[in-house]
Write an enzyme that holds these catalytic residues in place. Sequence first.
Site, PDB file in Angstrom:
ATOM      1  N   HIS A   1     -16.605  18.323  25.281  1.00 38.81           N
ATOM      2  CA  HIS A   1     -17.268  17.411  24.342  1.00 38.81           C
ATOM      3  C   HIS A   1     -16.441  16.136  24.266  1.00 38.81           C
ATOM      4  O   HIS A   1     -15.215  16.194  24.186  1.00 38.81           O
ATOM      5  CB  HIS A   1     -17.356  18.087  22.966  1.00 38.81           C
TER       6      HIS A   1
ATOM      7  N   ARG B   1     -10.787  19.627  19.165  1.00 42.73           N
ATOM      8  CA  ARG B   1     -11.517  20.439  18.181  1.00 42.73           C
ATOM      9  C   ARG B   1     -11.470  21.915  18.565  1.00 42.73           C
ATOM     10  O   ARG B   1     -10.802  22.699  17.907  1.00 42.73           O
ATOM     11  CB  ARG B   1     -12.945  19.914  18.063  1.00 42.73           C
TER      12      ARG B   1
ATOM     13  N   CYS C   1     -28.324   8.982 -10.975  1.00 46.07           N
ATOM     14  CA  CYS C   1     -28.069  10.246 -11.678  1.00 46.07           C
ATOM     15  C   CYS C   1     -28.289  11.414 -10.714  1.00 46.07           C
ATOM     16  O   CYS C   1     -28.636  11.219  -9.554  1.00 46.07           O
ATOM     17  CB  CYS C   1     -28.993  10.387 -12.874  1.00 46.07           C
ATOM     18  N   MET C   2     -28.108  12.628 -11.223  1.00 45.77           N
ATOM     19  CA  MET C   2     -28.248  13.798 -10.358  1.00 45.77           C
ATOM     20  C   MET C   2     -29.678  13.931  -9.817  1.00 45.77           C
ATOM     21  O   MET C   2     -29.876  14.276  -8.654  1.00 45.77           O
ATOM     22  CB  MET C   2     -27.865  15.068 -11.132  1.00 45.77           C
ATOM     23  N   ASP C   3     -30.662  13.614 -10.669  1.00 44.49           N
ATOM     24  CA  ASP C   3     -32.055  13.899 -10.312  1.00 44.49           C
ATOM     25  C   ASP C   3     -32.991  12.710 -10.447  1.00 44.49           C
ATOM     26  O   ASP C   3     -34.183  12.837 -10.192  1.00 44.49           O
ATOM     27  CB  ASP C   3     -32.597  15.016 -11.222  1.00 44.49           C
TER      28      ASP C   3
ATOM     29  N   LYS D   1     -28.860  21.950  15.094  1.00 49.40           N
ATOM     30  CA  LYS D   1     -27.950  22.453  14.058  1.00 49.40           C
ATOM     31  C   LYS D   1     -28.248  21.776  12.718  1.00 49.40           C
ATOM     32  O   LYS D   1     -28.904  20.726  12.681  1.00 49.40           O
ATOM     33  CB  LYS D   1     -26.499  22.190  14.474  1.00 49.40           C
TER      34      LYS D   1
ATOM     35  N   TYR E   1     -26.007   5.969 -17.039  1.00 46.15           N
ATOM     36  CA  TYR E   1     -24.663   6.378 -17.470  1.00 46.15           C
ATOM     37  C   TYR E   1     -23.661   5.231 -17.344  1.00 46.15           C
ATOM     38  O   TYR E   1     -23.638   4.524 -16.334  1.00 46.15           O
ATOM     39  CB  TYR E   1     -24.160   7.536 -16.606  1.00 46.15           C
TER      40      TYR E   1
ATOM     41  N   ARG F   1     -26.778  18.346  25.974  1.00 47.60           N
ATOM     42  CA  ARG F   1     -26.908  18.804  24.577  1.00 47.60           C
ATOM     43  C   ARG F   1     -27.381  17.597  23.777  1.00 47.60           C
ATOM     44  O   ARG F   1     -26.593  16.752  23.364  1.00 47.60           O
ATOM     45  CB  ARG F   1     -25.548  19.304  24.066  1.00 47.60           C
TER      46      ARG F   1
HETATM   47  C1  LIG Z   1     -23.499  18.110  17.552  1.00 48.57           C
HETATM   48  C2  LIG Z   1     -23.086  18.269  18.966  1.00 48.57           C
HETATM   49  C3  LIG Z   1     -23.844  17.690  19.998  1.00 48.57           C
HETATM   50  C4  LIG Z   1     -24.997  16.744  19.729  1.00 48.57           C
HETATM   51  O1  LIG Z   1     -24.481  15.461  19.453  1.00 48.57           O
HETATM   52  P1  LIG Z   1     -25.426  14.198  19.247  1.00 48.57           P
HETATM   53  O2  LIG Z   1     -24.494  13.075  19.089  1.00 48.57           O
HETATM   54  O3  LIG Z   1     -26.213  14.466  18.003  1.00 48.57           O
HETATM   55  O4  LIG Z   1     -26.302  14.124  20.441  1.00 48.57           O
HETATM   56  C5  LIG Z   1     -23.504  17.977  21.310  1.00 48.57           C
HETATM   57  N1  LIG Z   1     -22.450  18.773  21.590  1.00 48.57           N
HETATM   58  C6  LIG Z   1     -21.684  19.322  20.633  1.00 48.57           C
HETATM   59  C7  LIG Z   1     -20.536  20.187  21.025  1.00 48.57           C
HETATM   60  C8  LIG Z   1     -21.964  19.073  19.295  1.00 48.57           C
HETATM   61  O5  LIG Z   1     -21.181  19.612  18.349  1.00 48.57           O
END
Ligand SMILES: *Cc1c(COP(=O)(O)O)cnc(C)c1O
Length: 378
Positions: free
Chosen positions: A171, A140, A316-318, A40, A270, A224
């Site tokens: 999770h 969540r 700064c920004m850049d 992601k 700045y 995951r």
């Molecule tokens: C982002 C996420 C993960 C991965 O988590 P890590 O700590 O980067 O391994 C696994 N499961 C869910 C639901 C997540 O949102």
Amino acid sequence: MITGNLRPSRVLVDETAILHNLQHAIGQLDAGTKLFAVIKADAYGHGLLRVARVAAAAGAGGYCVAILDEAVALRQADFTLPILVLGIIEPETAAVAAANTIAVPVGSVAWLEAALPVLQADPDLPKLRVHLALDTGMGRIGFRRLEEMNAAIAFIQAHADQFEIAGLFTHFATADEKDTTYFNEQVAKFHQYLAALPNKPEYVHVSNSATSLWHAACNGNMIRYGVAMYGLNPSGHAIPETPYPLEPALSLVSKLAFVKQIHAGDGVSYGVTYRAAGDEWIGTVPMGYADGWLRRLQGFHVLVDGQACEIVGRVCMDQFMIRLPKEYAPGTEVVLVGQSGNQKITLQDVADFSDTIHYEVACSLAERLPRVSVNPIK
Ligand SMILES: *Cc1c(COP(=O)(O)O)cnc(C)c1O
């Protein structure tokens, strides 16, 4: 966003480091347990398609992404492994998921009711594969009561032409902490739901990186795997021991764009929050908070020629300015994250200084910074 290919500021991504981290993780899994690579947010800033390719080469069993667009981007780039979106998608977009064989989480009957007519509108669509999300304590998304989950299962069974249960998951909120009290409560709740299921779905999964590293017994038949793939310890400093070494994949580099000598009392940037104490060499680095190099990094340091150089004056920004130990030519390499000589700056160091976590630093690096592979896999 225009990417700055003509500017020397770059994110370097070590593909071999990612490959090694994945191979180690996969090597630890029980037979039959699959690793889904969590890619992601542009693979935590490392580049979605690049990391998807490395993960496939390492033997990943699928991908997890956060939003449907990321999943569609993978399909458009011809990635064929299973994909699970981790966030709730708009029910109106359920047909996009089904048409692209993208699995999505479900945490309420209301969502199924809203998605049903969208799927029924096109009788040629394949079934939408759903993973039942259980909220065992993360607070969540997901079902919070057994009756809700059972009602969703009944709804899916009643509409078996549109929906198919592909997974069950939860999770954890504290898998990266030393104290396992809350973690164990979540595990116990998950097992209650699992025991109540009439049939075990194809995928039963609970493990993010932290769980797979420190609580592997919970894994189920899929993990995951996110941040550890990029070589970052999910706990920050809390649990330094990992079952295999994690190789950080990301470096951040630039080059001095401008160098000058200033004198006692001369101001920098700045607000003139910095004035030279005497004769000083000041280098200007062409990167700033618009690149994700946060304004609060004033006072932190970067590496030039193996030496730490303080960031002086406001970022700064850049552009931002650093105090050099002596005159260096414009074009000299500047390392913001990574190794220079025998000195090193990690994403964790940047996170510590800016009072956040390495996850946030990595995915704040803007699209304006080109991503360049180093040590590419074959
Ligand atoms: C982002 C996420 C993960 C991965 O988590 P890590 O700590 O980067 O391994 C696994 N499961 C869910 C639901 C997540 O949102």
